[in-house]
Design a protein around this motif. Structure first.
Motif, mmCIF file in Angstrom:
data_model
loop_
_atom_site.group_PDB
_atom_site.id
_atom_site.type_symbol
_atom_site.label_atom_id
_atom_site.label_comp_id
_atom_site.label_asym_id
_atom_site.label_seq_id
_atom_site.Cartn_x
_atom_site.Cartn_y
_atom_site.Cartn_z
ATOM 1 N N UNK A 453 0.978 -1.212 0.065
ATOM 2 C CA UNK A 453 -0.049 -0.180 0.244
ATOM 3 C C UNK A 453 0.728 1.295 0.186
ATOM 4 N N UNK A 454 0.616 2.242 -0.830
ATOM 5 C CA UNK A 454 1.424 3.432 -1.223
ATOM 6 C C UNK A 454 0.447 4.399 -1.382
ATOM 7 N N UNK A 455 0.786 5.749 -0.734
ATOM 8 C CA UNK A 455 -0.172 6.832 -0.609
ATOM 9 C C UNK A 455 0.766 8.113 -1.345
ATOM 10 N N UNK A 486 -3.626 12.705 10.209
ATOM 11 C CA UNK A 486 -4.609 11.573 10.878
ATOM 12 C C UNK A 486 -5.074 10.624 9.893
ATOM 13 N N UNK A 487 -5.648 11.399 8.635
ATOM 14 C CA UNK A 487 -6.137 10.532 7.655
ATOM 15 C C UNK A 487 -5.028 9.612 7.107
ATOM 16 N N UNK A 488 -3.880 10.105 6.460
ATOM 17 C CA UNK A 488 -2.756 9.389 5.904
ATOM 18 C C UNK A 488 -2.325 8.335 6.921
ATOM 19 N N UNK A 489 -2.133 8.633 8.153
ATOM 20 C CA UNK A 489 -1.930 7.332 9.125
ATOM 21 C C UNK A 489 -2.978 6.443 9.103
ATOM 22 N N UNK A 490 -4.181 6.681 9.008
ATOM 23 C CA UNK A 490 -5.357 5.762 9.119
ATOM 24 C C UNK A 490 -5.342 4.841 8.036
ATOM 25 N N UNK A 491 -4.546 5.049 7.014
ATOM 26 C CA UNK A 491 -4.430 4.169 5.766
ATOM 27 C C UNK A 491 -3.464 3.173 5.820
ATOM 28 N N UNK A 492 -2.836 3.300 6.947
ATOM 29 C CA UNK A 492 -1.677 2.172 6.953
ATOM 30 C C UNK A 492 -0.790 1.977 5.942
ATOM 31 N N UNK A 493 -0.249 2.627 5.486
ATOM 32 C CA UNK A 493 0.453 2.674 4.137
ATOM 33 C C UNK A 493 1.909 2.415 4.263
ATOM 34 N N UNK A 494 2.376 1.516 3.539
ATOM 35 C CA UNK A 494 3.848 1.201 3.730
ATOM 36 C C UNK A 494 4.715 2.362 3.478
ATOM 37 N N UNK A 495 4.350 2.970 2.198
ATOM 38 C CA UNK A 495 5.298 4.298 1.806
ATOM 39 C C UNK A 495 4.378 5.374 1.585
ATOM 40 N N UNK A 506 7.049 15.221 10.623
ATOM 41 C CA UNK A 506 7.134 13.813 10.869
ATOM 42 C C UNK A 506 5.978 12.795 10.881
ATOM 43 N N UNK A 507 6.014 11.593 10.857
ATOM 44 C CA UNK A 507 5.017 10.710 11.122
ATOM 45 C C UNK A 507 5.306 9.759 11.901
ATOM 46 N N UNK A 508 4.622 9.528 12.957
ATOM 47 C CA UNK A 508 5.064 8.388 14.025
ATOM 48 C C UNK A 508 5.117 6.828 13.289
ATOM 49 N N UNK A 509 6.111 6.178 13.585
ATOM 50 C CA UNK A 509 6.335 4.899 13.122
ATOM 51 C C UNK A 509 6.793 4.949 11.357
ATOM 52 N N UNK A 510 7.299 6.023 11.175
ATOM 53 C CA UNK A 510 7.792 6.089 9.866
ATOM 54 C C UNK A 510 9.181 6.908 9.597
ATOM 55 N N UNK A 511 10.089 6.556 8.915
ATOM 56 C CA UNK A 511 11.305 7.140 8.555
ATOM 57 C C UNK A 511 11.201 7.983 7.234
ATOM 58 N N UNK A 512 11.813 9.112 7.492
ATOM 59 C CA UNK A 512 11.589 10.267 6.345
ATOM 60 C C UNK A 512 12.761 10.623 5.813
ATOM 61 N N UNK A 551 8.004 8.748 2.986
ATOM 62 C CA UNK A 551 7.986 8.247 4.571
ATOM 63 C C UNK A 551 7.840 6.763 4.424
ATOM 64 N N UNK A 552 8.763 6.002 5.043
ATOM 65 C CA UNK A 552 8.728 4.507 4.914
ATOM 66 C C UNK A 552 8.526 3.997 6.456
ATOM 67 N N UNK A 553 7.644 3.076 6.272
ATOM 68 C CA UNK A 553 7.268 2.496 7.483
ATOM 69 C C UNK A 553 8.447 1.762 8.457
#
Length: 557
Positions: A453-455, A486-495, A506-512, A551-553
């Motif tokens: 899943x990619x956004x 919040x919306x983008x995090x709710x998608x649980x995307x890999x990238x 920044x996004x929690x749980x992601x490397x930028x 942003x990579x999970x």
């Protein structure tokens, strides 16, 4: 056998045809080698995408923003035959770019170029950096320059042989050029003016049944245009709107100067990439204007090529190809006025001299036209380079014993530049790239391929629209704008990808990581600024870019 004798024996057996065959092989190798080494340019991705849509959905309607229909139909055909890929998309440009060399050979066979001039011109066409770069590039311009030279060759064959099918071929070439890009009318007007000069000066005689041939060629010309611009009958209304819409759009682009530049923009490109050709072409104009002119009449039979097969390789370097020129009667003349003077009757055509006159005229008209046009893009240099090559080759044909060393130096320069711009698998600070998709995307797309899943939380859809066409797009959620965190995090995307100018801190749980999406040479951007001299030598300059935040999970998340 002594070495010089053996070498002379080999040279005596070499024909112009053998040399042209070798040139053709070199051209094919330089154009087809590592053809998919670099990602598609931004424009290439768009052209390939529309061709893919035409193939898969049968949808196409002319839009002057994206130029004529010819590219899309032939590229869709290639995709149907060989599959849709970057490599397949670039095959036809390679073929058309290479096919210019047989056209040069045809000019030699018809007597409009001497053997020496034709070989030099063929070599320049084969190895000129811009010729190679844009022959490996899915754009319309290499088609247009091919059709332009084909018009010249076919028309001259019609004048010389009087066969109707040569003018028909010229009409088809003109029509396909019109179906390729909106600058073709400029080229046709340029050719037409010189044709009127030839008729006015009585330097050509039209074939006996010329009117029949013209009517047939014109009918086919408009028939081909109707087929392509009407989407082969699907949109006949476009025939009435295509011309006005193209004129309106490109006048707006000219006035707006969306991609502007100074009138000498293309001169700078020639200095960067084609310096030997430019210098020899300038010398060619001077030599032509200063040539001795006499009153001796020359018949068409006298100027037919009686060319020694090995003359280009003569060890003394003094032989000039073609027939022995008539002994001139010196006459004081104004060189500028003489360039287009009306000869006194009876008039006979010296094919080689008249073709160089045409090449000089074509070069000057093309350079002035594109210097004036407000939209400045590197691929338009091709339309100036092709005639310039003939003028440069003409100059070198007078170099005598210096021809070989000058050609060695010129070829060395051109090949070094070619290998840099065409085969460097990295982002390069060169104006020829215009806006090129960055090689940083190779690593990113490998990660996308491995994801589920990619956004894309921005409007940066290209070149992903092309590279993830069809089922590949199923894994991508394209929002066309930045959405809330919040919306983008709710998608649980890999990238998750965003424009770096409108991104998430920044996004929690992601490397930028920030990478280039596309890039161009830009004096105000980041990188080294060595000054113009050291840039010319090292090509290490500043690069501007459109960037994307990736942003990579985290694997541990």
């Amino acid at each position: 056998m002594p070495a010089p004798t053996f070498l002379s024996h080999i040279q005596s057996r070499v024909r112009v045809e053998h040399v042209f065959f070798a040139i053709l092989i070199v051209a094919l190798i330089l154009r087809f080698a590592f053809l998919d080494l670099k990602l598609f340019h931004h424009d290439e991705a768009i052209h390939a995408w529309f061709s893919y849509q035409l193939l898969t959905q049968g949808t196409y309607i002319y839009d002057p923003v994206y130029h004529g229909p010819f590219l899309y139909y032939v590229t869709a055909g290639m995709f149907a035959l060989f599959g849709d890929s970057d490599l397949v998309g670039r095959i036809l440009p390679c073929i058309f770019g290479t096919a210019l060399i047989p056209l040069v050979y045809c000019l030699y066979r018809m007597g409009y170029l001497s053997g020496k001039t034709a070989i030099i011109a063929g070599i320049f066409v084969a190895i000129a950096p811009e010729m190679i770069y844009f022959s490996r590039f899915l754009r319309n311009d290499v088609f247009v320059v091919f059709f332009s030279l084909l018009i010249v060759v076919a028309f001259l064959a019609w004048i010389q042989k009087g066969k109707w099918y040569y003018l028909l071929l010229a009409g088809i070439a003109a029509a396909l050029g019109m179906c390729s890009k909106e600058n073709m009318p400029i080229i046709l007007v340029t050719f037409g003016l010189f044709f009127l000069y030839l008729v006015w000066s009585r330097k050509i005689t039209l074939p006996e049944r010329w009117l029949r041939d013209v009517i047939l060629a014109v009918a086919v010309f408009f028939g081909v245009i109707f087929l392509f611009y009407s989407s082969f009958g699907a949109h006949p209304e476009v025939i009435f709107t295509a011309g006005p819409s193209a004129i309106e759009h490109w006048l707006n682009m000219h006035n707006q100067q969306r991609i502007g530049g100074p009138p000498y923009y293309y001169l700078l490109l020639f200095v960067l990439y084609e310096l030997p050709v430019l210098l020899f072409a300038i010398a060619g104009v001077i030599l032509y204007l200063r040539r001795p002119c006499g009153k001796k009449q020359v018949t068409t039979e006298e100027i037919l090529p009686e060319i020694s097969d090995a003359e280009f390789f003569e060890s003394d370097g003094e032989t000039v190809s073609g027939p022995a020129p008539p002994v001139p009667v010196p006459e004081k003349k104004n060189p500028i006025r003489d360039l287009f003077r009306r000869p006194e009757p009876p008039v006979a055509l010296n094919r080689q001299e008249e073709f160089i006159r045409f090449a000089i005229y074509w070069t000057i008209m093309a350079c002035l036209t594109y210097a004036y046009i407000g939209e400045k893009v590197p691929w338009l240099s091709l339309h100036q380079l092709v005639p310039m090559i003939f003028v440069a080759a003409y100059a070198l044909s007078f170099a005598g014993k210096y021809t070989k060393p000058l050609m060695v130096l010129a070829c060395a320069f051109l090949l070094v530049v070619t290998f840099h711009v065409a085969y460097t698998p990295a982002d390069i600070a060169e104006p020829i790239v215009q806006v090129q998709n960055s090689e940083d995307l190779v690593e990113l797309m490998a990660a996308i391929d491995a994801s589920e899943k990619v956004a894309i939380s921005s409007d940066q859809g290209w070149p992903f629209t092309w590279y993830y066409r069809g089922d590949g797009w199923d894994k991508i959620s394209y929002y066309g704008r930045k959405i809330s965190q919040d919306s983008v995090l709710a998608g649980d995307f890999d990238i998750i990808m965003t424009h770096d100018d409108d991104s998430y801190e920044s996004l929690p749980g992601y490397e930028k990581k920030t990478i280039r999406l596309s890039y161009w040479i830009d004096g105000a951007a980041t990188g080294n600024d060595p000054g113009w001299f050291w840039y010319y030598v090292t090509r290490d300059g500043k690069i501007g870019s459109i960037n994307t935040d990736v942003f990579t999970k985290n694997s541990s998340a």
